[in-house]
Design a protein around this motif. Structure first.
Motif: not given
Length: 122
Positions: A98-105
């Motif tokens: 999860k720390d390697n994921i960037d969650f963006k709109m």
């Protein structure tokens, strides 16, 4: 006749989807792929499993690679974050990436990609 539980059928086709993603990713690192699963079939969970597996199999480097998770609604971003957290709890032996994921709109994704050249689009 053998009866299988609904959950085992979900697990079966989700695992098949994860393996297909891994295969396709290995064949073409920068390719574009489509995950098609019916409503309620676990698209988010399947994608989370696939992303984690890409890191586990060193197809993505947990030191150098980032994944951009894009959605068009805040609820879907939160669902993905929650699903990564649930995955972490469920699979205690494996670390979640999860720390390697960037969650963006969607509206902020292009700017984010321009600033972060090491993000893999999958």
């Amino acid at each position: 006749m053998t009866f299988t539980s609904t959950q085992s059928r979900y697990d079966e086709f989700q695992e098949e989807a994860v393996l297909a993603i891994l295969h396709d990713f290995k064949e073409k690192l920068g390719g574009k792929y489509l995950l098609v699963i019916p409503t309620g079939g676990g698209k988010t969970y399947t994608a989370v499993k696939a992303v984690n597996r890409l890191f586990e199999k060193d197809m993505l480097s947990d030191k150098n690679d980032r994944v951009l998770w894009i959605a068009h609604r805040e609820e879907l971003i939160q669902q993905a974050i929650d699903t990564f957290s649930d995955f972490e709890i469920l699979y205690k032996d494996n670390s979640s990436f999860k720390d390697n994921i960037d969650f963006k709109m969607i509206s902020t994704a292009v700017a984010h990609l321009q600033k972060n050249k090491n993000i893999k689009m999958i």
